[in-house]
Design an enzyme around this catalytic site. Structure first.
Site, short mmCIF file in Angstrom:
data_model
loop_
_atom_site.label_atom_id
_atom_site.label_comp_id
_atom_site.label_asym_id
_atom_site.label_seq_id
_atom_site.Cartn_x
_atom_site.Cartn_y
_atom_site.Cartn_z
N ASP A 118 8.26 -2.45 2.25
CA ASP A 118 8.81 -2.96 1.08
C ASP A 118 9.33 -1.57 0.23
O ASP A 118 8.50 -1.07 -0.09
CB ASP A 118 7.88 -3.90 0.34
CG ASP A 118 8.67 -4.30 -1.17
OD1 ASP A 118 9.46 -3.75 -1.63
OD2 ASP A 118 7.98 -5.21 -1.61
N HIS A 119 10.64 -1.38 0.16
CA HIS A 119 11.00 -0.27 -0.52
C HIS A 119 10.76 -0.02 -1.84
O HIS A 119 10.97 1.32 -2.57
CB HIS A 119 12.16 0.16 -0.19
CG HIS A 119 12.68 1.82 0.23
ND1 HIS A 119 11.90 2.69 -0.35
CD2 HIS A 119 13.78 2.28 0.72
CE1 HIS A 119 12.29 3.98 0.38
NE2 HIS A 119 13.58 3.50 0.80
N ARG A 120 10.13 -0.97 -2.68
CA ARG A 120 9.96 -1.08 -4.09
C ARG A 120 8.63 -0.34 -3.96
O ARG A 120 8.09 -0.01 -5.23
CB ARG A 120 9.87 -2.39 -4.61
CG ARG A 120 11.11 -3.19 -4.65
CD ARG A 120 10.97 -4.62 -5.17
NE ARG A 120 10.06 -5.54 -4.33
CZ ARG A 120 9.69 -6.62 -4.44
NH1 ARG A 120 10.05 -7.31 -5.30
NH2 ARG A 120 8.83 -7.16 -3.58
N VAL A 148 6.80 1.22 -1.13
CA VAL A 148 6.47 2.43 -0.32
C VAL A 148 7.83 3.20 -0.16
O VAL A 148 8.96 2.58 -0.02
CB VAL A 148 6.12 1.71 0.99
CG1 VAL A 148 5.96 3.11 2.04
CG2 VAL A 148 4.89 0.95 0.95
N PRO A 200 13.23 -5.52 -0.62
CA PRO A 200 14.01 -4.54 0.35
C PRO A 200 13.29 -3.97 1.12
O PRO A 200 12.63 -3.03 1.13
CB PRO A 200 14.58 -3.61 -0.94
CG PRO A 200 13.33 -3.52 -1.74
CD PRO A 200 12.90 -4.98 -1.90
#
Length: 442
Positions: free
Chosen positions: A412-414, A416, A236
């Site tokens: 990567d929002h998983r 960070v 994401p």
């Protein structure tokens, strides 16, 4: 005895390669570890050292051919018991009794303690002279002084029914270009009063190949496309932007170029950005991590292998500099210069294309201000550097012409969260705006 050399597994899970060139021909005598030719994988052009010493009896695939790993590509007549002598060390076929040879990047070569070195040969093909061995080997087409061109251009020529020997290359050192082929095809079509041979012509009487160009999806382009799709639909993405006044940073680089220690060393905004990223990641290690779906773990690296996106004649590559955290500014600048030259020359080794942990893409060299870069697969972040422009800017309570650039960070929002990404981008921006901040933030 006849020994066959099969296309070896070049690693990184690649199952096929394209034959780029041969540096030997049928009838040539080769030595152990002599370079036979070059193959192009989805990641790099790799030289093939000979695993045998002997005489070439057959070359089974021409340049431009895609070959699966395990297929025979060349055969040799090597000394054996029947000839009253033993094969050269490192050339005997593997058996349970034979000592194992030392694996190298491609196939097998001389033991590390030997001083054997590849012997370079002319790229010109040997003439098609019959030998006593050729009857035993697969039939191959050989040419003398094969015209120089690239695989896509050779493919286009074949589709149009054009012999490259009839063309005069206008490219560097006589390289036959796509424009040479198209121009020749057009002249041939007009002179004959009919479409060139090849695919069925269009309603206007022109060969479709002159109206559209079809290029096989393979090599770097195929690998890049697969990697980008995997990244875009797996991680994401979040992208943040920061526009900063980098006038002081550009002044710093100008002063740096006058130092004796930096004579002959190219220093650019990318140099400063690479150093800033190194220091900022130490403060925000989440940007230097990987999501391991299979094991259900987040892997955080205690080292930084910094990838630099490079536009090359073969397509987009992202080679990386290993252990950047250990490099001073001068060493980093040298490493960046070496990386760029190697990539442009098409000589980036597969090891430099694997193991990256964070990447930078410099879109500013194309005059672009900002973008939403896609993550290199397996990495948590990528920073895009925009163009440095002189624009009116608020400065010391007034308006002045300042040098300004935009930084674009995708992550990567998983791995960070927004706060971590924002702090990282702010740190990089602060050091680009004022390199003295490296003393504070580092």
């Amino acid at each position: 005895m006849i020994a066959e050399f099969k296309l070896p597994d070049l690693g990184e899970g690649l199952t096929e390669s394209e034959i780029v060139s041969w540096q030997v021909g049928v009838g040539d005598t080769v030595t152990l570890n002599q370079v036979l030719g070059e193959v192009e994988t989805a990641k790099a052009v790799v030289e093939l050292p000979s695993p045998y010493a002997g005489v070439v009896t057959a070359i089974t695939h021409e340049p431009g051919t895609m070959v699966e790993v395990g297929e025979v590509i060349i055969a040799f007549e090597v000394a054996g018991p029947a000839g009253g002598s033993s094969p050269a060390k490192g050339t005997e076929p593997e058996t349970e009794e034979a000592p194992k040879r030392v694996p190298t990047l491609v196939g097998y070569g001389a033991d590390p303690e030997t001083s054997a070195r590849p012997a370079r040969r002319s790229r010109a093909f040997a003439s098609n002279t019959a030998t006593s061995h050729e009857a035993e080997a697969p039939d191959v087409r050989m040419q003398a002084d094969r015209p120089r061109s690239t695989p896509p251009v050779r493919k286009l020529a074949r589709d149009l029914g054009i012999e490259l020997e009839l063309l005069t290359g206008t490219g560097e050192k006589g390289l036959i270009t796509r424009e040479d082929v198209v121009s020749f095809a057009r002249d041939k079509s007009q002179g004959a009063g009919s479409p060139v041979e090849g695919p069925a012509s269009s309603a206007q009487g022109q060969a479709p190949s002159l109206r559209e160009v079809r290029t096989p999806i393979k090599g770097v382009r195929k690998f890049m496309a697969q990697a980008m799709v995997e990244s875009a639909f797996t991680a994401p993405h979040v992208t943040e932007f920061l526009t900063v006044d980098v006038t002081a940073g550009m002044d710093f680089l100008a002063r740096l170029r006058t130092f004796k220690e930096f004579d002959g060393v190219k220093v650019t905004p990318l140099t400063l950005a690479a150093k800033a990223v190194t220091l900022a990641i130490a403060r925000q290690p989440a940007l230097n991590s990987r999501w391991d779906q299979e094991r259900g773990e987040v892997v955080t690296y205690n080292y930084l292998n910094l990838g630099i996106a490079a536009a090359t004649p073969r397509g987009l590559l992202v080679p990386n500099i290993k252990d950047v955290q250990d490099l001073g500014l001068r060493a980093l600048a040298v490493a960046l210069g070496d990386l760029a030259k190697t990539a442009r020359d098409g000589k980036t080794p597969p090891t430099d294309l694997a193991g990256g942990t964070f990447s930078i893409t410099n879109i500013g060299v194309f005059g672009i201000d900002a973008g939403t870069p896609i993550l290199n697969p397996g990495e948590a972040g990528i920073l895009a550097l925009g163009a440095v422009r002189r624009v009116p800017w608020e400065h010391e309570g007034g308006i002045a012409l300042r040098q300004v650039m935009t930084l674009s960070l995708s992550f990567d929002h998983r791995l960070v969260d927004g706060a971590q990404g924002s702090r990282f981008l702010a740190d990089v921006g602060a050091m680009m705006a004022d390199p003295a901040m490296a003393l504070v933030l580092g």
